[in-house]
Each structure stands twice: as structure tokens, then as C-alpha cells.
Design an enzyme around this catalytic site. Structure first.
Site, mmCIF file in Angstrom:
data_model
loop_
_atom_site.group_PDB
_atom_site.id
_atom_site.type_symbol
_atom_site.label_atom_id
_atom_site.label_comp_id
_atom_site.label_asym_id
_atom_site.label_seq_id
_atom_site.Cartn_x
_atom_site.Cartn_y
_atom_site.Cartn_z
ATOM 1 N N PHE A 113 46.363 147.124 41.703
ATOM 2 C CA PHE A 113 44.936 147.085 41.384
ATOM 3 C C PHE A 113 44.300 148.372 41.922
ATOM 4 O O PHE A 113 44.533 148.751 43.072
ATOM 5 C CB PHE A 113 44.281 145.857 42.008
ATOM 6 C CG PHE A 113 42.866 145.683 41.546
ATOM 7 C CD1 PHE A 113 42.590 145.356 40.229
ATOM 8 C CD2 PHE A 113 41.809 145.879 42.416
ATOM 9 C CE1 PHE A 113 41.277 145.212 39.789
ATOM 10 C CE2 PHE A 113 40.502 145.745 41.980
ATOM 11 C CZ PHE A 113 40.241 145.405 40.671
ATOM 12 N N ASP A 184 49.854 142.489 48.567
ATOM 13 C CA ASP A 184 48.559 142.003 48.093
ATOM 14 C C ASP A 184 48.814 140.773 47.228
ATOM 15 O O ASP A 184 49.547 140.847 46.228
ATOM 16 C CB ASP A 184 47.860 143.113 47.305
ATOM 17 C CG ASP A 184 46.491 142.693 46.782
ATOM 18 O OD1 ASP A 184 46.241 141.479 46.654
ATOM 19 O OD2 ASP A 184 45.676 143.587 46.491
ATOM 20 N N TYR A 209 38.533 134.263 45.438
ATOM 21 C CA TYR A 209 37.618 133.855 44.357
ATOM 22 C C TYR A 209 38.333 133.655 43.026
ATOM 23 O O TYR A 209 37.699 133.282 42.052
ATOM 24 C CB TYR A 209 36.460 134.840 44.202
ATOM 25 C CG TYR A 209 36.815 136.302 44.125
ATOM 26 C CD1 TYR A 209 37.314 136.853 42.949
ATOM 27 C CD2 TYR A 209 36.627 137.135 45.221
ATOM 28 C CE1 TYR A 209 37.628 138.201 42.877
ATOM 29 C CE2 TYR A 209 36.942 138.491 45.162
ATOM 30 C CZ TYR A 209 37.442 139.014 43.987
ATOM 31 O OH TYR A 209 37.745 140.339 43.919
ATOM 32 N N LYS A 210 39.633 133.898 43.000
ATOM 33 C CA LYS A 210 40.399 133.705 41.768
ATOM 34 C C LYS A 210 40.965 132.288 41.766
ATOM 35 O O LYS A 210 40.227 131.329 41.594
ATOM 36 C CB LYS A 210 41.478 134.780 41.668
ATOM 37 C CG LYS A 210 40.913 136.210 41.602
ATOM 38 C CD LYS A 210 42.033 137.235 41.582
ATOM 39 C CE LYS A 210 41.479 138.662 41.561
ATOM 40 N NZ LYS A 210 40.822 139.001 40.295
ATOM 41 N N ARG A 356 43.358 139.171 28.288
ATOM 42 C CA ARG A 356 44.066 138.568 29.411
ATOM 43 C C ARG A 356 43.632 137.118 29.592
ATOM 44 O O ARG A 356 42.439 136.817 29.484
ATOM 45 C CB ARG A 356 43.709 139.386 30.659
ATOM 46 C CG ARG A 356 44.518 139.094 31.879
ATOM 47 C CD ARG A 356 44.137 140.048 33.010
ATOM 48 N NE ARG A 356 42.816 139.736 33.556
ATOM 49 C CZ ARG A 356 42.420 140.037 34.799
ATOM 50 N NH1 ARG A 356 43.241 140.688 35.609
ATOM 51 N NH2 ARG A 356 41.224 139.729 35.223
#
Lengths: 397, 397
Positions: A113, A184, A209-210, A356
Site C-alpha cells: 500500500f 502489514d 476499519y476494514k 475490487r
């Protein structure tokens, strides 16, 4: 096996929306609303400053960290929460680099990311001393690990394609070369089984938060392998990581645990929301989540490939090689996603050409997955995306 | 003049509690409850990922920053919000040091809040290159500014005594010596008039959970003087400070504004609470707040000194030389504060011997101040503090 009809009821899901973007922002847990109202009215409103003790706000980061730990193979007392994932990357990378002062290379991959790479760039530039961020293609990471590498900084699941690294194998290879392994888990925690202890990871970081449904901008977490709990050097040496924060000494002395990775005053309301969100994970076996997630993603791929010949699978076809998300490529990906959203199926778009979709068994059913594929088929065959309204990009998709 | 009876109604204040600790944690603003419920149910719950655009979450940090700016003499577009104060100190100090690469000294004082000093220690240790944190007594700062100093790192109002530095004079002296001035406004923002522009400050940072009533662990802020907006170097180079976060480039390019001091995904719920808290400051002139705050603190000092001869004033006697708080010394300070809290007057204790009281005109009346002094008198004359229950220190006081 998990009763998925029951776990689904733990979330607010808007009528008429098929939500395939839990890999970006999880939905509102029902329990979070009452929890935050109680913290505000009862604790902050009713007890004010005293709530740091009476409601034990001061230990909330640790309690929440331990709950996250159970989902990622981390023992109690090895996970600290707070700040954002970018901050936690900075802490982990800095502490890892300090363990290999004679080496110069941070190894990462082009599928990481971007914020992880940006944070590495900022840190390395500030530290100077000839440090270098070396980027290779995701599939070349294993071969690129050699004795020049101080730290490997790898995101386990690729945010674009869902391609998954082999954490245990890469960590073993890093260790054999004398490097420190930082992982990560942004697209791993709550998505796939993770066992940091078995993989022998040195540091790990992640956001909540995912797949963990902690809310927009929810606090992040950092894992420090217990063998480093008393030696990892905190560059962000804030008072909450001090051995005795309320002694107000003039000199910093790190806490003799992962608590040294705490920095400033903890975000109590956000941690309470996250704590309530974690209720949905009580008693959940990640192996069961994985089975169902694979079922959902395999079904989605099969349906989309049968219905939409113009979309190219961008994710690994082998379900063992991907996380809990699936991407397809199309030159008009942005407009297609906008049309899909307008028709009630929410996924997202990642430049330059990826649409996605995330698969989140706690609240997503197989029927919805099939319906989503049907709607995508209609968007493609009726060219619903070919509408000027879908041509302009907004800030976040 | 402000209608203080009206502003008081903007806050939840528990019955029977006189709250003199708004300098540590402000009370719950009434507007915050509805606001956060709306953000949770309506935005997060109802719109999920789409709310980044539809509810403009993505620009919330900037909107809140601009509102804070109006209270501290900062123009629109010069204040970024997020993270914690310790993180913002780290950013400001790092950027300031990068502007004076040939100098070695960070000057601060022993009255600075310890976390600022800890953060400086962590940063300087990581950077190496002979950097030194030089601490002097608060009253010696002006004399200690010389051409060896790269950066002055000063908290305007002393967290223990309320002693106030002269921001304009020290900044002028720092600039004359070629140093960069970083100001911590933790006990200034919402407490006293601040004019960063007139004082010509280079960087400023602050927290929002004290006088601004943003809630426990609320997001912090950072001001960058507009002349440095396009050159200040962000060490915490996260994606939200990137020129184009959603381009997902592999290389960091800082945003051409204070936005470069944003780091990770913004804490939306906490920012919404803070935004609602700032409603109470709409149209409020800090000069009026200062007049009333001085009236309250002068009255409190007079009452306490008349009633409690065993307590020694630890704050400057001249109201122009202190912020919006007052402290007294007593060897049994901890037990005295515990007894006072048990009797409905909430202040706090700071080691080794300070009892500390904050004055917050928006919701604190002069009658309450007099009542608090009366109750303190009773604690002292009846030796209510001399109870074993008050002898043990808890985590936070």
C-alpha cells in the site's frame, strides 16, 4: 460452524445495498451505537475526568489490543492500539531498523500500500546514513532477500489484487538472512487466518476499519514479538508509552512491554466503538471464516466470468493464493464501478483499471454475491457505465 | 459580552459537581451526542464507504482545522487536524530541525509538558548527528536563546502552574538568533487569546480535549506558518498528506499546503464530535473569555487565600502572567484533592505537591468558584483529607 444469519444481524446494513466493500470500510455494528452513547452520556458526560479511572479508559487500549491479538495469533500483552496504521508502520520500521544499524536496505514490493512506502521514504530520508528503500515486484520478494536487507516491510495481502504473500516462508527467509520482518495486516486481520506467533513475525501492524468494522479512521494496532517487548526502541516516545506516565519525569523511560508503542492520550470514543465492533468476533474461528470467504469469492468469480467476458480476473485464481477480495480489470473500470454502485452494488475502484470486491462472511450471503454478479452483468451488457455522469472521479471511490 | 448562562446550557454538567478540571478534560457538549449518533446511523450506517464523498468526511480535518484557526489567530488553510498532540510535536519539531541543519540545539524548559520532552528525546536520538535537547528553567528561556539554537520548543502555558510565556517576545528573540519557534498551545487554545500570526510563530501544535471540549483523546492540531506551507518537510509522510492520495503513486509528493501534515486515514467519529464541540465557540471573542477567566481565577485565589492559610499559591500572582488555571502547593496535595473530589469539587493533582484548578467561563460560574473555595476550606479545617482512603494514588488524577 458459525451461524452467519445470526452474525449478519449484528450489523446495520442499508436496505437494497449489496455491500462488497467491507475490505475498505466495514459496516456499523449494532452494538457500537449503544456503546458510544453510553460512553458519551454515562462516562464522559457523567464522570468527566474521573472516568479515566472509574471507567478504566486508561487501560482500554490494552484491552482492545488483546482482543485483536486473539484474531492474529498474538499472545495477550503483545498488541498495542491507537494512532493510525501509517503511524504504526513508522514505529515498527524505525524499531526494526534500529536493530540492524549496520545494514542499509528496507525491502518492500510495488504491491505494498503506497502509504507504507511513503512512510518508509519519510523515515529513511530523515535518518539519512545511506538507507535505501528497495522495491521489487511482489513475486520477486523472496529472491530479493539477502544479507544487505535490514528489514522486510511487506503487506501480506495486496490491496489491489488480493494476492497473498507466504508470511511464514518469507519471515523464515528474512531471518535466515539476518533481517527483521515487519508485516502489514491491513487486509489480513479479520479476513484470513493469521498466526504471528507460528510465523515468527518480528513486528506487525494493521488497521481496524476494514474487516474488523471499527469505523471510519478507527485506531490502528501494532504487534511486537514478545522477545523484543523490552528492547524495541520507540521513536515516537510519547508519555503514554512511558514506564510511569503520571510521574511526569523529565526523562523518557520506555515501558517494559508493548505499551511502549503507545504514544499520546488514547482516543477513547473510537476505541469504545472498536471494542463494541470486536464483540461480533467473539468465539469466531478464523478457519471457518476462511472456508466461507473462499466459497463466496469462488462463486463470485465463477458467476462474473460466465456473465461478463470483458472483465479480466486480476486476482490469483488459486483461492489459497489470495486474501478475502477479488479484483477484475477493465479500461473503463472507474465508470463501471460508478454504475454498479448506482445500481446498489458497492465495491470500489483502484487506479488505473481495477474494480475490487471484498468478501465478508459475517454479514454477506451467497445469494447477495450471485445478485451482485447479475447486476454487474447488466451494467456490462447494457453498457450502463457509458453515461457521462460516471466519467468524473470523486475524491474517494 | 457573552451570555454565559446560555453557553453553560450547551454542556452536560453532572448535578452536584463543581468542575474545575476543564483544563484537563472539557465536559460533554450537548450537540456532540446528536452529532455522533447522526454520523454513525446516518453516514457510516446508511452510506458506508460512500460517506467519504457524500458526507465529505475526506475534508472534515480541514474544516475542523479552520474552525480552530479562528481561535488562535491562524488563517484558513493553515491548521491541520488529526493524530495526537505528541505526534504533532514530533512533526513540528522534525520539520523545524530540517530548516536548520547546521545547528544542534533544541531549547525547551523544565516546565514543558513531559511528553513534549520525551518526543524530542526520541526524535533526537533517532536523528543522531550530535543533536541536543537543552532544558532551562522556564524563566531562563529568553536568556538561553542564542545562535546555537536550531529550534525553541515551548509550551506557552505551564501545565503545572499556569505560568505563561510571552509568545511574541520569545518568538522575536528566536528569530533574531536565527532559530525556528515551535509553540505548544495545549493550555492556550480556548483558554486565552492567541494570535499566531501577530506573534509570527513558525509552528504551533495543540490538543482539543481540554478547553475546546473535544472529548477524551480528541484529535490534535498543527499550525504551519503560511510561508512554510510548501516547504516544511513532513517526516510522517502518510498518504493523506500526499498531493494526490488516490493516485496511489509509489513515490511520496507532499501536498502543497498544511495538508502535508495529515498522516493516515482521519478519525471521522472523533472529528465529528470535535466539530460539534466547536459550535460552542461560534461568535465567541477570546478577549471576553479572558476577562471572565481572570475574574474567576482572581476571585478563587482571594477566597482560598482568605480561607486556607496552609495552601501556598504556586501560580503567578499577576493574572497577566498566567493562563486560565491556578495551582496551590501542599505536601498532602494528593490526599487533599481526593477529599475535595469526594466532596463534589473536581480539580486535579500534579506531582509532587500541586492541586490544580482550571477556569472555563463557558460553563463555570462565579458562584461555583466561591462554593469550591468554601468546600476546600472545609477539607482543610476539618482535615477531611486525613483519611486512609485518600492515601493511595490511582492511575490518573
Amino acid at each position: 460452524m458459525i451461524d452467519f444469519a445470526a452474525t449478519r444481524r449484528l450489523f446495520h446494513l442499508p436496505e437494497g445495498m449489496i455491500y462488497l466493500d467491507g475490505n475498505s470500510l466495514g459496516p456499523l455494528p449494532v452494538a457500537a451505537e449503544a456503546r458510544v452513547a453510553g460512553v458519551m452520556r454515562g462516562e464522559w458526560g457523567g464522570q468527566l475526568i474521573k472516568a479515566w479511572n472509574t471507567a478504566d479508559w486508561i487501560n482500554l487500549p490494552r484491552r482492545v489490543g488483546d482482543r485483536i491479538g486473539t484474531l492474529i495469533g498474538a499472545p495477550a500483552g503483545s498488541v498495542a492500539t491507537g494512532d493510525t496504521l501509517s503511524i504504526k508502520v513508522f514505529q515498527a520500521l524505525s524499531a526494526a531498523l534500529a536493530m540492524r544499524p549496520e545494514r542499509r536496505v528496507v525491502l518492500s514490493d510495488t504491491g505494498n500500500f503506497p502509504s507504507d512506502l511513503y512512510i518508509a521514504q519519510g523515515l529513511l530520508q530523515a535518518l539519512g546514513r545511506g538507507l535505501e528503500l528497495r522495491l521489487v515486484a511482489p513475486e520477486d520478494v523472496a529472491d530479493a532477500i539477502d544479507e544487505s536487507v535490514a528489514v522486510t516491510l511487506i503487506t501480506e495481502v495486496d490491496y489491489r489484487t488480493g494476492r497473498m504473500h507466504d508470511m511464514a516462508a518469507l519471515t523464515a527467509k528474512a531471518h535466515a538472512a539476518g533481517a527483521i520482518a515487519v508485516w502489514d495486516l491491513a487486509h489480513s486481520a479479520g479476513a484470513i487466518p493469521v498466526d504471528l506467533t507460528a510465523a515468527d513475525a518480528d513486528f506487525a501492524v494493521g488497521c481496524t476499519y476494514k474487516y474488523l468494522n471499527g469505523g471510519p479512521g478507527a485506531p490502528a494496532f501494532i504487534y511486537v514479538a514478545p522477545r523484543f517487548a523490552e528492547s524495541a526502541q520507540p521513536i515516537l516516545s510519547g508519555w503514554m508509552g512511558h514506564e510511569a506516565p503520571f510521574a511526569f519525569d523529565l526523562d523518557y523511560r520506555p515501558h517494559a512491554s508493548v505499551e511502549r508503542m503507545r504514544v499520546g492520550t488514547p482516543p477513547v470514543l473510537a476505541l469504545a466503538v472498536l471494542d463494541a465492533a470486536l464483540d461480533a468476533w467473539e468465539g469466531v474461528d478464523m478457519a471457518d471464516i476462511r472456508v466461507q470467504s473462499t466459497r463466496l469469492s469462488e462463486r463470485f468469480i465463477a458467476e462474473v466470468e460466465a456473465r461478463c467476458p470483458d472483465l479480466d480476473l486480476a486476482s490469483p485464481r488459486d483461492p489459497h493464493a489470495r486474501g478475502s477480495q477479488v479484483s477484475f480489470r477493465h479500461p473503463q473500470g472507474y465508470a463501471i464501478m460508478q454504475a454498479l454502485i448506482a445500481n446498489g452494488v458497492v465495491g470500489d475502484f483502484r487506479a488505473p483499471d481495477l474494480i475490487r470486491f471484498g468478501f465478508t462472511p459475517l454479514y454477506l450471503s451467497e445469494d447477495e454475491v450471485v445478485d451482485a454478479a447479475r447486476i454487474l452483468e447488466r451494467v456490462m451488457t447494457e453498457r450502463l457505465w457509458d453515461d457521462p455522469a460516471y466519467a468524473t472521479r470523486s475524491a474517494v471511490t
